[in-house]
Write a protein that holds these residues in place. Structure first.
Motif, PDB file in Angstrom:
ATOM      1  N   SER A 142    -112.826 -26.495 -22.853  1.00  0.00           N
ATOM      2  CA  SER A 142    -113.548 -25.278 -23.230  1.00  0.00           C
ATOM      3  C   SER A 142    -113.648 -24.316 -22.056  1.00  0.00           C
ATOM      4  O   SER A 142    -113.474 -23.091 -22.215  1.00  0.00           O
ATOM      5  CB  SER A 142    -114.951 -25.647 -23.720  1.00  0.00           C
ATOM      6  N   PHE A 143    -113.883 -24.850 -20.868  1.00  0.00           N
ATOM      7  CA  PHE A 143    -113.974 -24.044 -19.650  1.00  0.00           C
ATOM      8  C   PHE A 143    -112.658 -23.315 -19.391  1.00  0.00           C
ATOM      9  O   PHE A 143    -112.626 -22.100 -19.154  1.00  0.00           O
ATOM     10  CB  PHE A 143    -114.325 -24.966 -18.486  1.00  0.00           C
ATOM     11  N   LEU A 144    -111.562 -24.043 -19.476  1.00  0.00           N
ATOM     12  CA  LEU A 144    -110.247 -23.445 -19.261  1.00  0.00           C
ATOM     13  C   LEU A 144    -109.920 -22.417 -20.331  1.00  0.00           C
ATOM     14  O   LEU A 144    -109.336 -21.368 -20.056  1.00  0.00           O
ATOM     15  CB  LEU A 144    -109.176 -24.535 -19.240  1.00  0.00           C
ATOM     16  N   SER A 145    -110.313 -22.719 -21.553  1.00  0.00           N
ATOM     17  CA  SER A 145    -110.039 -21.806 -22.666  1.00  0.00           C
ATOM     18  C   SER A 145    -110.696 -20.456 -22.452  1.00  0.00           C
ATOM     19  O   SER A 145    -110.102 -19.403 -22.730  1.00  0.00           O
ATOM     20  CB  SER A 145    -110.525 -22.421 -23.975  1.00  0.00           C
ATOM     21  N   VAL A 155    -106.408 -19.121 -27.740  1.00  0.00           N
ATOM     22  CA  VAL A 155    -106.302 -20.492 -27.242  1.00  0.00           C
ATOM     23  C   VAL A 155    -106.610 -21.508 -28.327  1.00  0.00           C
ATOM     24  O   VAL A 155    -107.553 -21.361 -29.101  1.00  0.00           O
ATOM     25  CB  VAL A 155    -107.268 -20.707 -26.055  1.00  0.00           C
ATOM     26  N   ARG A 156    -105.763 -22.558 -28.367  1.00  0.00           N
ATOM     27  CA  ARG A 156    -106.013 -23.726 -29.205  1.00  0.00           C
ATOM     28  C   ARG A 156    -106.149 -24.933 -28.290  1.00  0.00           C
ATOM     29  O   ARG A 156    -105.546 -24.980 -27.218  1.00  0.00           O
ATOM     30  CB  ARG A 156    -104.872 -23.929 -30.196  1.00  0.00           C
ATOM     31  N   ILE A 157    -106.937 -25.930 -28.714  1.00  0.00           N
ATOM     32  CA  ILE A 157    -107.229 -27.099 -27.881  1.00  0.00           C
ATOM     33  C   ILE A 157    -106.785 -28.369 -28.598  1.00  0.00           C
ATOM     34  O   ILE A 157    -106.973 -28.508 -29.808  1.00  0.00           O
ATOM     35  CB  ILE A 157    -108.735 -27.189 -27.553  1.00  0.00           C
ATOM     36  N   ALA A 158    -106.202 -29.292 -27.837  1.00  0.00           N
ATOM     37  CA  ALA A 158    -105.810 -30.591 -28.375  1.00  0.00           C
ATOM     38  C   ALA A 158    -106.196 -31.669 -27.363  1.00  0.00           C
ATOM     39  O   ALA A 158    -105.940 -31.525 -26.171  1.00  0.00           O
ATOM     40  CB  ALA A 158    -104.305 -30.641 -28.641  1.00  0.00           C
ATOM     41  N   LEU A 239    -105.237 -21.654 -10.422  1.00  0.00           N
ATOM     42  CA  LEU A 239    -104.673 -21.940 -11.733  1.00  0.00           C
ATOM     43  C   LEU A 239    -104.275 -20.661 -12.455  1.00  0.00           C
ATOM     44  O   LEU A 239    -103.182 -20.566 -13.028  1.00  0.00           O
ATOM     45  CB  LEU A 239    -105.665 -22.728 -12.582  1.00  0.00           C
ATOM     46  N   LEU A 240    -105.142 -19.660 -12.434  1.00  0.00           N
ATOM     47  CA  LEU A 240    -104.835 -18.415 -13.133  1.00  0.00           C
ATOM     48  C   LEU A 240    -103.651 -17.692 -12.495  1.00  0.00           C
ATOM     49  O   LEU A 240    -102.856 -17.058 -13.193  1.00  0.00           O
ATOM     50  CB  LEU A 240    -106.065 -17.506 -13.151  1.00  0.00           C
TER      51      LEU A 240
END
Length: 250
Positions: A142-145, A155-158, A239-240
């Motif tokens: 969630s933080f990265l999203s 963004v989608r998360i898996a 990272l960004l």
């Protein structure tokens, strides 16, 4: 060339390996990972495939010309391996890593690597980028999203094998994948292999985002076709910057 020579990475080479964005090619990074001032050239070559040996010497000279590596004894050269991705290439990378155990067992080898995307797909005006974050830690995902959303991504998360399969089947095709290595029921390197073998996904930029910071893991990620390799704990600015690089925004 004296294969009893031992090579080490120069301070410039260390900057290329550990900086937010490297300017050298994936094969050159791969060889710099190997050159740690411990093994001789003969020992490094011992685990390589015949195809890799054909280009080893010439590419070794190329890296030293860039002052990224230096011989511990007489002359200075540097090297690069070029792997065209395939299941066989990843298998070869694993075998080579095993053959270089003495050089690759450093458990605190942290890197932040990103390579510019060669292919730029056309995009409609105002169309947002799409990203899939593969991580089993819901808070980190969630933080990265949120940061990716600020960067203009949908963004989608898996967090599991089933979720990974489901999200990759949904449109739109992702423009970026942040891929953890250690999932509860899947291996990130295997997922990377499948992405690179898929006709519709093979060119999608993938950044490995993982706590697995051994040199062996870096080699596996690079040989598997990762565009970036960023180790945890995550420095969000680094990272960004890697994200912007691999999707062609800088």
């Amino acid at each position: 060339m004296d294969y009893t020579d031992v090579y080490g990475v120069t301070s410039k080479g260390e900057q290329e390996l550990r900086g937010s964005v490297t300017t050298i090619s994936p094969p050159e990074v791969e060889l710099l990972v190997r050159l740690d001032g411990v093994l001789t050239l003969a020992q490094i070559r011992q685990g390589m495939s015949a195809a890799a040996l054909e280009t080893f010497d010439d590419m070794l000279r190329m890296l030293v010309f860039k002052n990224l590596a230096a011989v511990v004894h007489p002359d200075s050269f540097a090297a690069s391996l070029q792997f065209q991705f395939s299941a066989m290439a990843l298998t070869r990378a694993n075998a080579e890593a095993d053959a270089c155990t003495a050089s690759l067992k450093n458990s605190s080898y942290y890197v932040r690597i990103a390579h510019k995307r060669a292919l730029h797909l056309p995009r409609a005006p105002g169309q947002r980028l799409s990203a899939i974050v593969v991580d089993d830690d819901p808070l980190l995902a969630s933080f990265l999203s949120q940061y990716l959303i600020f960067e203009g991504f949908d963004v989608r998360i898996a967090g599991s094998r089933a979720e990974v399969v489901a999200e990759f089947r949904k449109p739109p095709r992702p423009d970026l994948v942040l891929l953890d290595v250690m999932l509860p029921d899947a291996d990130g390197f295997d997922i990377l292999l499948r992405i690179r073998a898929h006709p519709a996904l093979k060119d999608v930029p993938v950044i490995m985002l993982t706590a697995k910071a051994t040199r062996e893991s870096v080699l596996k990620g690079l040989a598997g076709g990762a565009n970036g390799y960023v180790t945890k704990p995550v420095e969000i600015d680094a990272l960004l910057e890697a994200v912007r690089t691999v999707v062609g925004q800088q």
